[in-house]
Write an enzyme that holds these catalytic residues in place. Structure first.
Site, PDB file in Angstrom:
ATOM      1  CD  GLU A   1      22.874  44.258  96.012  1.00  0.00           C
ATOM      2  OE1 GLU A   1      23.937  44.511  95.642  1.00  0.00           O
ATOM      3  OE2 GLU A   1      22.655  43.048  96.358  1.00  0.00           O
TER       4      GLU A   1
ATOM      5  CB  THR B   1      27.117  31.434  87.648  1.00  0.00           C
ATOM      6  OG1 THR B   1      26.305  32.643  88.088  1.00  0.00           O
ATOM      7  CG2 THR B   1      27.181  31.035  89.064  1.00  0.00           C
TER       8      THR B   1
END
Ligand SMILES: *[C@@H]1O[C@H](CO)[C@@H](O)[C@H](O)[C@H]1NC(C)=O
Ligand SMILES: *[C@@H]1O[C@H](CO)[C@@H](O)[C@H](O)[C@H]1NC(C)=O
Ligand SMILES: *[C@@H]1O[C@H](CO)[C@@H](O)[C@H](O)[C@H]1NC(C)=O
Ligand SMILES: *[C@@H]1O[C@H](CO)[C@@H](O)[C@H](O)[C@H]1NC(C)=O
Ligand SMILES: *[C@@H]1O[C@H](CO)[C@@H](O)[C@H](O)[C@H]1NC(C)=O
Ligand SMILES: *[C@@H]1O[C@H](CO)[C@@H](O)[C@H](O)[C@H]1NC(C)=O
Ligand SMILES: *[C@@H]1O[C@H](CO)[C@@H](O)[C@H](O)[C@H]1NC(C)=O
Ligand SMILES: *[C@@H]1O[C@H](CO)[C@@H](O)[C@H](O)[C@H]1NC(C)=O
Ligand SMILES: *[C@@H]1O[C@H](CO)[C@@H](O)[C@H](O)[C@H]1NC(C)=O
Ligand SMILES: *[C@@H]1O[C@H](CO)[C@@H](O)[C@H](O)[C@H]1NC(C)=O
Length: 524
Positions: free
Chosen positions: A379, A510
């Site tokens: 992440e 997106t």
């Protein structure tokens, strides 16, 4: 001789294949094509496995908990996974899945949020609105054969319209900059809670497409009016300003001022920059000033400390966070969309430098995957550059020396950004290494995250088997992760990002929902 052997190999592969859709001549001619077709087929199978897990145990709730076959409604209970999966199922021509979702969507009541949860204007726009608008464009375009009745498409359009009409009160602020956390029941929001850059700057594509589709200009006008505050920013404290082209993150709803100068290409800011160039793709004549702002942002980012190289791996380039005055040497999976976005800009502007800059970002993000035990990227991570490195090699973490970076948050949430950028890199360069990297990435996700009736986020990409499962399967896995993994292999797909010199006919929102650009829109 070599060519001959490849041809023979291709014949063997094909005669043992049961797939009869392709004429024998084409099969013999192209071996590489076959490899990618088989990969695309395997990814479609994985998508359908995940879909049927969701359909069996969670539909029409928002998402599946794959380990104990339970579910949750974190997106207001309108069936987020189903709406997010629609455009991917259409591209893959997964007829039964498409039919199930099309039958379901007209039954959603967008007026009511389950449990009166606040509605996120941003998430609802990119997942639900984007998903339905894309359904309309695909089913009135190259995938008409997937629906039997024009009523299906009309229903999608009406639902998109009803959702946007319901959310419109978000823009009813002193400036017209929308609030994000909406209370649907009372049609109100907290006027003192600032809005984020990505929130105000990411609605414009979907709301403009809706306006064009239903011939009602209000939706486009609302979002474009709000966007003007972003294009011509003012700062609460004018003494400090971000780099040219870049912006702060929080915006005051009543004055339109930016409250800070923090930012970069990561979460909270990312898709403002992403949509500047995508609006130019949508209509180059109308949104040319958006393109100018985008190019300025990229130039500043490429030539400042925001583009940073680890001291032990100067060949890598990561985009840093920016605290308002300095670079913070940390980056994130979310920021990995930037490589693909810069490549898209390079394609539509015919600018090879942009493509190379985007490739460098993409290749570096791909390296954070290959540096872990699972083959999946973390992440967040950090590193030291030449300036920060204190010269004491012995003090350095081994990982910093070997990989150039250290993992700061080791989880993986089924995110798509690296697969997304690999897709753009392949479209721009035709370099097959991107197809191979994407395939390896997909296999790693399939091996590590597949569990029970679907796929789960994992707690640690750098331990065998990924540590613990979170038991949560995000809807964007269906919209984005499966789609980009599939598209890079599916050379024959009717919808693609166009190559250099060809006209762009689609633009992906997106959430990876493809929308028709303005020049391609027939009267609807
Ligand atoms: C084979 O297929 C690939 C992928 O579609 C394509 O790039 C290549 O040009 C094809 N080669 C031939 C000889 O047709
Ligand atoms: C939602 O609210 C609008 C406006 O009040 C109304 O026209 C519409 O029928 C409602 N939709 C449903 C499904 O209740
Ligand atoms: C929307 O914007 C266009 C162009 O700026 C303008 O002509 C039109 O009147 C606006 N429509 C509404 C409903 O505000
Ligand atoms: C504005 O920012 C400058 C530089 O950080 C700081 O010195 C000043 O106190 C700030 N002014 C206000 C009103 O916050
Ligand atoms: C191409 O992109 C580079 C990198 O951002 C930029 O410096 C250059 O001005 C661009 N060229 C043109 C013609 O826009
Ligand atoms: C891309 O990275 C390579 C290796 O670090 C570097 O040599 C090249 O100059 C970079 N390209 C651009 C356009 O910055
Ligand atoms: C992952 O763990 C292995 C073994 O512990 C280590 O060698 C490697 O450097 C780690 N990778 C990263 C990116 O931290
Ligand atoms: C995904 O995993 C399943 C179950 O292990 C396996 O059957 C399938 O072949 C895998 N697919 C890919 C693309 O690796
Ligand atoms: C998995 O969760 C357990 C219990 O919360 C924890 O003790 C363990 O350290 C976790 N394992 C990993 C690899 O994160
Ligand atoms: C399934 O797991 C989730 C969390 O992982 C938990 O909240 C839920 O209560 C569990 N459901 C059942 C039916 O066990």
């Amino acid at each position: 001789m070599r060519l001959y052997r490849i041809l023979v190999g291709a014949i063997v592969v094909f005669t043992s294949s049961a797939n009869s859709r392709f004429p024998p001549v084409a099969r013999i001619e192209n071996h590489t094509h076959t490899i990618s077709q088989k990969r695309a087929q395997a990814i479609k199978e994985a998508f359908e496995f995940a879909w049927y897990g969701y359909q069996t145990f969670a539909f029409p709730n928002d998402e599946l908990h794959p380990i104990n076959n339970s579910f949750s409604d974190s997106r207001n209970g309108w069936g987020a996974t189903a709406v997010d999966a629609l455009s991917t199922a259409i591209l893959m021509e997964s007829q039964d899945v498409v039919t199930t979702i099309l039958k379901y969507i007209p039954s959603i009541n967008f007026n009511v949020s389950k449990g009166n949860q606040p509605v996120s204007l941003f998430e609802t726009t990119i997942r639900y609105l984007g998903g339905m608008l894309s359904g309309v464009d695909l089913l009135t375009g190259p995938y008409q054969h997937l629906t039997e009745s024009p009523d299906d498409v009309t229903a999608l359009k009406l639902q998109a319209l009803s959702l946007a009409n319901k959310m419109k009160f978000a823009f009813d602020t002193p400036t017209g900059i929308p609030a994000n956390n909406l209370n649907f029941k009372g049609e109100n929001y907290d006027p003192f809670q600032p809005t984020g850059l990505a929130v105000a700057g990411t609605l414009i594509l979907e709301w403009t497409r809706l306006s064009d589709m239903v011939h009602v200009p209000d939706f486009a006008n609302l979002t474009q009016h709000a966007e003007n505050y972003l294009l011509l920013p003012t700062y609460k404290n004018a003494t400090i300003q971000p780099l040219l082209g870049l912006r702060g993150t929080s915006i005051d709803l009543s004055t339109g001022d930016f409250l800070d100068t923090k930012g970069g290409w990561g979460g909270g800011d990312d898709s403002y920059y992403e949509y500047l160039i995508k609006m130019f793709v949508y209509d180059p004549a109308h949104f040319s000033d958006y393109k100018d702002e985008w190019l300025q942002a990229v130039k500043s980012s490429a030539t400042s400390e925001i583009s940073s190289h680890p001291y032990s791996r100067p060949d890598l380039t990561f985009l840093t966070n920016w605290n308002g005055q300095d670079a913070i040497l940390r980056s994130s999976h979310l920021a990995c969309f930037a490589g693909g976005n810069w490549i898209l800009g390079g394609l539509v502007l015919g600018n090879q430098t942009l493509i190379e800059l985007g490739q460098n970002l993409t290749d570096s993000c791909a390296e954070i995957y290959t540096a872990t035990i699972t083959g999946i990227g973390p992440e967040t991570w950090s590193w030291e550059d030449e300036e920060f490195f204190d010269g004491d090699e012995f003090e350095e973490d081994r990982s910093t020396k070997e990989n150039g970076f250290i993992i700061t948050d080791p989880m993986y949430d089924l995110r798509p950004e690296v697969l997304e950028s690999l897709y753009y890199a392949y479209r721009a360069t035709g370099d097959k290494k991107y197809q191979d990297w994407s395939w390896n990435t997909f296999k790693a996700i399939n091996t590590t995250c597949r569990t029970g009736s679907g796929y789960s986020a994992i707690s640690n990409v750098n331990v065998t088997h990924g540590g613990n499962f979170s038991n949560f399967q995000e809807s964007f896995m269906f919209a984005e992760t499966f789609k980009y993994a599939w598209l890079i292999q599916a050379e024959d797909s009717k919808v693609h990002v166009a190559k250099m010199g060809e006209e762009q006919t689609w633009v992906f929102n997106t959430e990876a929902h493809p929308l028709k650009v303005r020049s391609q829109q027939a009267q609807q």
